[in-house]
Design an enzyme around this catalytic site. Structure first.
Site, PDB file in Angstrom:
ATOM      1  N   GLY A 213       0.826  -1.212   0.000  1.00 56.58           N
ATOM      2  CA  GLY A 213       0.000   0.000   0.000  1.00 56.58           C
ATOM      3  C   GLY A 213       0.848   1.245   0.000  1.00 56.58           C
ATOM      4  N   ASN A 214       0.231   2.385   0.239  1.00 59.26           N
ATOM      5  CA  ASN A 214       0.975   3.650   0.338  1.00 59.26           C
ATOM      6  C   ASN A 214       0.332   4.517   1.398  1.00 59.26           C
ATOM      7  OD1 ASN A 214      -1.047   5.518  -0.977  1.00 59.26           O
ATOM      8  ND2 ASN A 214      -0.791   3.980  -2.578  1.00 59.26           N
TER       9      ASN A 214
END
Ligand code: CTP
Length: 409
Positions: A213-214
């Protein structure tokens, strides 16, 4: 400083009880609120409740305190009129200029921004009569929020649900904010425009419990959504893993991965006037997805992770290379998060992606992601560069729309 004057019109739907929360938000944030319910709405919430919560007298018809000419004065002195809930009947009356009670008289005399938060059964909302009334009201400059999709009165589910009152409050606040900055809010400049905004960050699953993810929170995307709604746009939000409540009045598509984001954006963009890619899209995804949880093996090194490229959605929508847009005249806006050589990289990215505007900001451990504030430079394909000093993400969002509007055909 004088408190902004808000008229809360309440028409006769079960969602009237939810307007109590909207009223509370408005009064607690320093607004002077005069509640004007219709007679029918008092079946759901009584005048005593409105009076106690607003601290102001409440009446439904024009014959009370006639010497004060309330049917004219309340509307004339308002800075904002918000009708929540707005029934099909109320939208019809407002569209046709009927004036048979205090609220409809107030709507005719108000020269300030007017916002409707409709709530009704799906059939009533979709009926051509209602849709034409909504279109009339929007054409005249009113902001009419799209109802939410969800549980309706009884066992029915569909479009017509009263949006989250806290989110309606946010739209009221933004309309008043523009008003106080001297911006024209009685002629919202995005009325009749369909705007698609992606927000949040995609997640690329490795197995049923893990993902890549980020750190994008989605706050800038939501600021864009809310400000566009307050400027009258029809908004489709493609939401990626933010966990936020749906903004009032937007059509929301919830997605998880970059592939799902691409599909949702391309579909919504077919009839969009503007596409804003504020979401942080994973450039890579794991080559394989393990159907069962990946287990560690005693004494063994972990298996290397092979990644493959995700398609560049922004470049595809902007028609990078060919310049062909999904819809002629569509304005495409991208975001660029950079850590080094911020502007130089931004200029290169603008050319590479082929979008009309690119909002470039510097990111780092404590910069931009998750914060309430932002600082950016908006680069335009025609060479214009607009710096936006450090401030609320809403301010940056307003600048983006200010730059989008003149580029619309
Ligand atoms: N974007 C996209 N599809 C991708 C990657 C990014 O649509 N697969 C969009 C983002 O929504 C954003 C813009 O492209 O509007 C720029 O994203 P950014 O991560 O800064 O750029 P990248 O293309 O990923 O370039 P790099 O990572 O090399 O800086």
């Amino acid at each position: 400083m004088e408190k902004p004057k808000v008229v809360l019109g309440v028409s006769g739907g079960i969602a009237a009880y939810k307007a109590c929360e909207l009223l509370r938000r408005l009064t607690e944030s320093g607004h002077d609120v005069r509640v004007v319910p219709t007679e029918a709405s008092l079946h759901f919430v009584g005048a005593a409740t409105w009076s106690a919560l607003s601290g102001n007298p409440v009446s439904t018809e024009v014959w009370d305190s006639v010497h004060e000419v309330p049917h004219v004065r309340i509307g004339q002195h308002a800075d904002l009129v918000v009708v929540a809930p707005a029934t099909a009947d109320m939208l019809a009356k407002a569209a046709h200029g009927l004036a048979d009670d205090l609220l409809t008289n107030t709507l005719l005399t108000a020269r300030c921004p007017v916002l409707f938060a409709p709530a009704m059964h799906t059939e009533m909302w979709e009926h051509p009569a209602t849709q034409e009334n909504v279109a009339t009201l929007r054409r005249r400059g009113a902001v009419v929020l799209e109802p939410a999709v969800g549980r309706l009165t009884g066992v029915d589910t569909g479009k017509g649900r009263f949006p989250d009152p806290v989110e309606i409050f946010e739209t009221c606040r933004l309309v008043l904010r523009r008003h106080s900055l001297g911006r024209s809010v009685t002629e919202p400049d995005l009325t009749g425009r369909h705007v698609v905004i992606s927000a949040g960050g995609t997640r690329e699953p490795l197995d049923p419990v893990r993902y890549l993810g980020n750190r994008s929170s989605g706050k800038q995307g939501y600021a864009l959504v809310r400000t566009a709604l307050a400027r009258g746009a029809r908004v489709t939000l493609i939401e990626a893993n933010t966990g936020f409540t749906d903004p009032a009045g937007a059509d929301v598509v919830h997605i998880g991965t970059a592939a799902q984001l691409r599909e949702a954006v391309l579909k919504a963009a077919e009839d969009a006037d503007v596409v804003v890619m504020a979401a942080a899209v994973a450039d890579f995804r794991p080559e394989t997805y393990a159907a069962g949880k990946i287990k560690k093996q005693d004494g063994q090194e972990p298996a290397p992770l092979t990644l493959v490229r995700n398609p560049d959605i922004l470049a595809e929508v902007a028609g990078a290379g060919s310049g062909a847009r999904l819809r002629p005249g569509q304005v495409v806006v991208g975001f660029a998060a950079e850590t080094d050589d911020v502007l130089a990289n931004g200029r290169k990215k603008l050319r590479r992606k082929g979008c009309d505007l690119l909002v470039v900001n510097e990111v780092g451990e404590h910069k931009t992601f998750g914060s309430e504030e932002n600082e950016a430079v908006v680069l335009a394909a025609d060479g214009a560069e607009t710096p936006v000093p450090y401030g609320p993400k809403e301010t940056l969002a307003e600048v983006v729309w200010d730059l989008v509007v003149p580029r619309l055909g």
